[in-house]
Design an enzyme around this catalytic site. Structure first.
Site, PDB file in Angstrom:
ATOM      1  N   CYS A   1      50.873 104.120  71.945  1.00  0.00           N
ATOM      2  CA  CYS A   1      50.200 105.423  71.896  1.00  0.00           C
ATOM      3  C   CYS A   1      51.011 106.384  71.017  1.00  0.00           C
ATOM      4  CB  CYS A   1      49.967 105.959  73.299  1.00  0.00           C
ATOM      5  SG  CYS A   1      48.728 107.284  73.357  1.00  0.00           S
TER       6      CYS A   1
ATOM      7  N   HIS B   1      46.414 101.856  75.108  1.00  0.00           N
ATOM      8  CA  HIS B   1      47.323 101.604  76.222  1.00  0.00           C
ATOM      9  C   HIS B   1      47.120 100.174  76.720  1.00  0.00           C
ATOM     10  CE1 HIS B   1      48.856 105.708  76.958  1.00  0.00           C
ATOM     11  NE2 HIS B   1      47.714 106.073  76.414  1.00  0.00           N
TER      12      HIS B   1
ATOM     13  N   GLU C   1      48.752  98.564  78.883  1.00  0.00           N
ATOM     14  CA  GLU C   1      48.976  98.502  80.334  1.00  0.00           C
ATOM     15  C   GLU C   1      47.775  99.006  81.121  1.00  0.00           C
ATOM     16  OE1 GLU C   1      50.292 102.704  79.281  1.00  0.00           O
ATOM     17  OE2 GLU C   1      50.148 100.742  78.325  1.00  0.00           O
TER      18      GLU C   1
END
Length: 210
Positions: A80, A188, A190
């Site tokens: 990011c 992202h 995750e």
């Protein structure tokens, strides 16, 4: 495998740390260069404004440390804002120099395309289109979509450094970039379900193979 998550005061560290631990990694979350030097690879997260992040890196001298990491060809992943910091400059808030690991500048989505308004930030799930496969990304992915949340994107990039992009209202948004040992992911991983886990896992396998 030991991964050093660089804590310079501007990252959503918990979610990244947990994602790496679920993949079997030992995780160090620190700003201490000596501790980071013990890691097999480094991860640069980031949430917030580009100038603030560069200021924090300079104050902790981690900007100089990251230049050393690049020179030594150590594996580094920016996520990011962490990816955006790897570019030459940004127009966010005020013109600010970045780390310069990738060619290009960070620009704001205009919110208009061919006379039609679109939403800024670019937020939500978007298809990731792979154009250039690095060695660590050879297998077919289990899904196509990843999760983005950003108002600025990398423009005027070197197409040779582009691995994958997303189309947002006709704008080719770099999603993954790579240059030698340095990789960036604008989305992202995750928070991106099966594809996000797969991409982190493949990157880690690439680190292990080195």
């Amino acid at each position: 495998m030991k991964i050093g998550v660089i804590d310079y005061g501007m990252g959503n560290l918990f979610s990244v740390e947990q994602a790496l631990k679920r993949l079997g990694c030992e995780v160090l979350v620190t700003a201490d260069e000596n501790e980071l030097d013990t890691a097999d690879a480094l991860l640069l997260p980031g949430v917030g404004a580009f100038p603030d992040a560069m200021k924090c890196l300079a104050e902790t001298k981690l900007d100089c440390y990251l230049q050393k990491v690049k020179t030594e060809n150590r594996p580094l992943l920016g996520i990011c804002l962490g990816m955006q910091l790897l570019f030459e400059e940004s127009e966010e808030v005020a013109p600010t120099k970045g780390l310069g690991f990738f060619k290009g500048s960070i620009q704001r989505f205009s919110g208009m395309n061919e006379g039609k308004a679109y939403r800024v930030p670019h937020m939500g799930w978007n298809e990731l289109i792979v154009t250039n496969r690095p060695i660590w990304l050879q297998d077919e992915a289990p899904a196509k979509h990843v999760y983005f949340v950003h108002s600025f994107y990398a423009a005027e990039i070197d197409e040779m450094e582009l691995v994958a992009y997303a189309d947002y209202r006709g704008i080719k948004v770099p999603g993954i970039v790579a240059n030698g040992s340095v990789t960036g992911m604008q989305f992202h991983p995750e928070k991106s379900g099966a594809l996000g886990v797969y991409l982190l896992e493949q990157w880690l396998k690439g680190v292990a193979s080195c």
